[in-house]
Design a protein around this motif. Structure first.
Motif, PDB file in Angstrom:
ATOM      1  N   GLY A 118       0.829  -1.397  -0.016  1.00  0.00           N
ATOM      2  CA  GLY A 118      -0.342   0.046   0.642  1.00  0.00           C
ATOM      3  C   GLY A 118       1.093   1.406   0.076  1.00  0.00           C
ATOM      4  O   GLY A 118       2.178   0.698   0.604  1.00  0.00           O
ATOM      5  N   ASN A 119       0.350   2.232  -0.356  1.00  0.00           N
ATOM      6  CA  ASN A 119       1.129   3.884  -0.535  1.00  0.00           C
ATOM      7  C   ASN A 119       0.346   4.458   0.501  1.00  0.00           C
ATOM      8  O   ASN A 119      -0.385   4.968   0.613  1.00  0.00           O
ATOM      9  N   VAL A 120       1.628   5.054   0.797  1.00  0.00           N
ATOM     10  CA  VAL A 120       1.563   6.419   2.565  1.00  0.00           C
ATOM     11  C   VAL A 120       2.845   7.713   1.506  1.00  0.00           C
ATOM     12  O   VAL A 120       3.905   7.485   1.704  1.00  0.00           O
ATOM     13  N   ILE A 121       1.838   8.703   2.078  1.00  0.00           N
ATOM     14  CA  ILE A 121       2.740  10.162   1.855  1.00  0.00           C
ATOM     15  C   ILE A 121       2.521  10.488   3.074  1.00  0.00           C
ATOM     16  O   ILE A 121       2.649  10.735   4.107  1.00  0.00           O
ATOM     17  N   ILE A 122       4.147  11.065   2.678  1.00  0.00           N
ATOM     18  CA  ILE A 122       4.102  11.766   4.121  1.00  0.00           C
ATOM     19  C   ILE A 122       4.807  13.198   3.617  1.00  0.00           C
ATOM     20  O   ILE A 122       5.166  13.457   2.944  1.00  0.00           O
ATOM     21  N   ASN A 123       4.608  14.116   4.324  1.00  0.00           N
ATOM     22  CA  ASN A 123       4.555  15.656   4.440  1.00  0.00           C
ATOM     23  C   ASN A 123       4.857  16.099   5.517  1.00  0.00           C
ATOM     24  O   ASN A 123       4.537  16.215   6.632  1.00  0.00           O
ATOM     25  N   CYS A 124       6.353  16.148   4.989  1.00  0.00           N
ATOM     26  CA  CYS A 124       6.650  16.776   6.643  1.00  0.00           C
ATOM     27  C   CYS A 124       7.066  18.860   6.544  1.00  0.00           C
ATOM     28  O   CYS A 124       7.736  19.636   5.211  1.00  0.00           O
ATOM     29  N   ILE A 125       6.495  18.655   7.425  1.00  0.00           N
ATOM     30  CA  ILE A 125       6.886  20.084   6.847  1.00  0.00           C
ATOM     31  C   ILE A 125       7.251  21.013   8.878  1.00  0.00           C
ATOM     32  O   ILE A 125       7.140  20.958   9.972  1.00  0.00           O
ATOM     33  N   SER A 126       8.503  21.998   8.022  1.00  0.00           N
ATOM     34  CA  SER A 126       9.493  23.099   8.968  1.00  0.00           C
ATOM     35  C   SER A 126       9.254  23.808   8.218  1.00  0.00           C
ATOM     36  O   SER A 126      10.406  24.560   7.147  1.00  0.00           O
ATOM     37  N   LYS A 127       8.308  25.223   8.754  1.00  0.00           N
ATOM     38  CA  LYS A 127       9.356  26.759   8.265  1.00  0.00           C
ATOM     39  C   LYS A 127      10.413  26.571   7.932  1.00  0.00           C
ATOM     40  O   LYS A 127      11.635  26.781   7.359  1.00  0.00           O
ATOM     41  N   SER A 128      11.286  26.750   9.291  1.00  0.00           N
ATOM     42  CA  SER A 128      12.483  26.982   9.891  1.00  0.00           C
ATOM     43  C   SER A 128      13.963  26.004   8.646  1.00  0.00           C
ATOM     44  O   SER A 128      14.601  26.073   8.983  1.00  0.00           O
ATOM     45  N   GLY A 129      12.835  24.622   8.429  1.00  0.00           N
ATOM     46  CA  GLY A 129      13.062  23.470   8.750  1.00  0.00           C
ATOM     47  C   GLY A 129      14.282  22.823   9.469  1.00  0.00           C
ATOM     48  O   GLY A 129      14.964  21.443   9.080  1.00  0.00           O
ATOM     49  N   THR A 130      14.782  23.036  11.119  1.00  0.00           N
ATOM     50  CA  THR A 130      14.834  22.555  11.731  1.00  0.00           C
ATOM     51  C   THR A 130      14.229  22.184  13.015  1.00  0.00           C
ATOM     52  O   THR A 130      15.519  22.217  13.993  1.00  0.00           O
ATOM     53  N   THR A 131      13.246  22.107  13.046  1.00  0.00           N
ATOM     54  CA  THR A 131      12.286  22.270  14.179  1.00  0.00           C
ATOM     55  C   THR A 131      12.840  20.479  14.462  1.00  0.00           C
ATOM     56  O   THR A 131      12.396  19.550  13.692  1.00  0.00           O
ATOM     57  N   THR A 132      12.931  20.831  15.635  1.00  0.00           N
ATOM     58  CA  THR A 132      14.037  19.120  16.890  1.00  0.00           C
ATOM     59  C   THR A 132      12.834  18.433  16.432  1.00  0.00           C
ATOM     60  O   THR A 132      13.045  16.841  16.188  1.00  0.00           O
ATOM     61  N   GLU A 133      11.918  18.552  16.978  1.00  0.00           N
ATOM     62  CA  GLU A 133      10.429  17.469  17.526  1.00  0.00           C
ATOM     63  C   GLU A 133      10.169  16.531  15.938  1.00  0.00           C
ATOM     64  O   GLU A 133       9.686  15.915  15.349  1.00  0.00           O
ATOM     65  N   THR A 134      10.213  17.784  14.140  1.00  0.00           N
ATOM     66  CA  THR A 134       9.690  17.814  13.934  1.00  0.00           C
ATOM     67  C   THR A 134      10.663  16.293  12.442  1.00  0.00           C
ATOM     68  O   THR A 134      10.328  15.513  12.042  1.00  0.00           O
ATOM     69  N   ALA A 135      11.899  16.404  12.255  1.00  0.00           N
ATOM     70  CA  ALA A 135      13.083  16.046  12.445  1.00  0.00           C
ATOM     71  C   ALA A 135      13.373  14.926  12.792  1.00  0.00           C
ATOM     72  O   ALA A 135      13.957  13.960  11.835  1.00  0.00           O
ATOM     73  N   ALA A 136      12.586  15.162  14.348  1.00  0.00           N
ATOM     74  CA  ALA A 136      13.031  13.437  14.659  1.00  0.00           C
ATOM     75  C   ALA A 136      11.541  12.611  14.379  1.00  0.00           C
ATOM     76  O   ALA A 136      12.139  10.989  13.959  1.00  0.00           O
ATOM     77  N   ASN A 137      10.689  12.926  14.074  1.00  0.00           N
ATOM     78  CA  ASN A 137       9.501  12.290  14.096  1.00  0.00           C
ATOM     79  C   ASN A 137       9.569  11.672  12.367  1.00  0.00           C
ATOM     80  O   ASN A 137       9.680  10.666  12.070  1.00  0.00           O
ATOM     81  N   PHE A 138      10.167  12.593  11.440  1.00  0.00           N
ATOM     82  CA  PHE A 138      10.458  12.216  10.240  1.00  0.00           C
ATOM     83  C   PHE A 138      11.684  10.932   9.761  1.00  0.00           C
ATOM     84  O   PHE A 138      10.991  10.741   9.174  1.00  0.00           O
ATOM     85  N   LYS A 139      12.308  11.052  10.898  1.00  0.00           N
ATOM     86  CA  LYS A 139      13.357  10.584  10.707  1.00  0.00           C
ATOM     87  C   LYS A 139      12.259   8.372  10.276  1.00  0.00           C
ATOM     88  O   LYS A 139      12.991   8.152   9.920  1.00  0.00           O
ATOM     89  N   VAL A 140      12.191   8.481  11.567  1.00  0.00           N
ATOM     90  CA  VAL A 140      11.362   7.633  12.455  1.00  0.00           C
ATOM     91  C   VAL A 140      10.586   6.920  11.580  1.00  0.00           C
ATOM     92  O   VAL A 140      10.665   5.800  10.690  1.00  0.00           O
ATOM     93  N   ILE A 141       9.686   8.074  10.617  1.00  0.00           N
ATOM     94  CA  ILE A 141       8.173   7.299   9.505  1.00  0.00           C
ATOM     95  C   ILE A 141       9.175   7.210   7.965  1.00  0.00           C
ATOM     96  O   ILE A 141       8.963   5.775   7.291  1.00  0.00           O
ATOM     97  N   LEU A 142       9.695   7.706   8.242  1.00  0.00           N
ATOM     98  CA  LEU A 142      11.044   7.745   6.442  1.00  0.00           C
ATOM     99  C   LEU A 142      11.887   6.599   6.808  1.00  0.00           C
ATOM    100  O   LEU A 142      11.946   6.072   5.318  1.00  0.00           O
ATOM    101  N   ASN A 143      12.189   6.207   7.585  1.00  0.00           N
ATOM    102  CA  ASN A 143      12.612   5.292   7.782  1.00  0.00           C
ATOM    103  C   ASN A 143      12.268   4.225   7.125  1.00  0.00           C
ATOM    104  O   ASN A 143      12.480   3.018   6.858  1.00  0.00           O
ATOM    105  N   ILE A 144      10.557   3.845   7.849  1.00  0.00           N
ATOM    106  CA  ILE A 144      10.130   2.558   7.610  1.00  0.00           C
ATOM    107  C   ILE A 144       9.752   2.563   5.936  1.00  0.00           C
ATOM    108  O   ILE A 144       9.594   1.488   5.229  1.00  0.00           O
ATOM    109  N   LEU A 145       9.570   3.988   5.889  1.00  0.00           N
ATOM    110  CA  LEU A 145       9.162   4.197   3.921  1.00  0.00           C
ATOM    111  C   LEU A 145      10.135   3.775   3.261  1.00  0.00           C
ATOM    112  O   LEU A 145       9.620   2.210   2.396  1.00  0.00           O
ATOM    113  N   CYS A 146      11.286   3.847   3.900  1.00  0.00           N
ATOM    114  CA  CYS A 146      12.780   3.070   3.469  1.00  0.00           C
ATOM    115  C   CYS A 146      13.087   1.884   2.935  1.00  0.00           C
ATOM    116  O   CYS A 146      13.487   1.580   2.122  1.00  0.00           O
TER     117      CYS A 146
END
Length: 199
Positions: free
Chosen positions: A97-125
């Motif tokens: 099945g397909n899952v779309i990830i939309n990672c949003i951070s205005k600064s591009g350095t939000t710590t919580e967002t970066a951590a969650n993105f890494k976890v979920i992206l790793n599963i996709l990869c």
């Protein structure tokens, strides 16, 4: 009249036809993948406006109404909550099945967002060879996150520099996920323009 060069730049978002076209193009591309889930990774202004519009139009129990695509918001570093998201999307990805990830951070350095993105992206990869097709980055141009998106071949959507996070729902921040959920984002912008002009 100053476009996006003023600190009140958010009032000009409803007039930005170029932004709308770019968002609609990415929305159409991701819809063609028939995703079972959309995971919006962001915190504060990066997702609260989207949640508000979604709940106003589609209701709080949208996911329970068996839509063709469900939406999940990874907006905390609570490990139990993020693990629950992983448990929901992992079977879908494993079963092709397909899952779309939309990672949003205005600064591009939000710590919580970066951590969650890494976890979920790793599963996709782990289960998808063509990972880049399933990821959309929404950030300031030339931020660390933006540049990562360019490097990895993800779709990138720009947040205008002077549009603050808490005023960004009518930018790609809100328009992409809402468009993917089936809302008429052009009508949303028309309504915003009408309300702005009336005020």
């Amino acid at each position: 009249s100053k476009g996006y060069d003023d600190d009140k730049a958010c009032i000009n978002l409803p007039d930005d036809k170029d932004m709308l076209r770019k968002v609609e193009k990415v929305v159409q591309g991701k819809k063609c993948l028939n995703p079972e889930y959309l995971v919006v990774i962001g915190i504060g202004g990066s997702n609260l406006g989207t949640i508000a519009v979604q709940e106003a139009v589609l209701g709080k129990l949208y996911n329970q109404l068996n839509p063709s695509m469900k939406v999940l918001y990874a907006d905390t570093v609570d490990t139990d909550y993020i693990n629950s998201i992983v448990k929901l999307i992992k079977p879908s990805i494993k079963n092709r099945g397909n899952v779309i990830i939309n990672c949003i951070s205005k600064s591009g350095t939000t710590t919580e967002t970066a951590a969650n993105f890494k976890v979920i992206l790793n599963i996709l990869c782990k289960y998808k060879k063509d990972t880049e097709k399933f990821v959309v980055i929404t950030s300031d141009k030339d931020s660390e996150l933006w540049n990562l998106g360019i490097k990895k071949g993800f779709d990138n959507l720009e947040i205008p520099q002077k549009v603050g996070g808490r005023y960004s729902v009518l930018s790609a921040v809100g328009l992409f996920p809402l468009g993917l959920l089936g809302l008429d984002i052009e009508a949303l912008l028309k309504g915003a323009k009408s309300a702005r002009d009336w005020c």
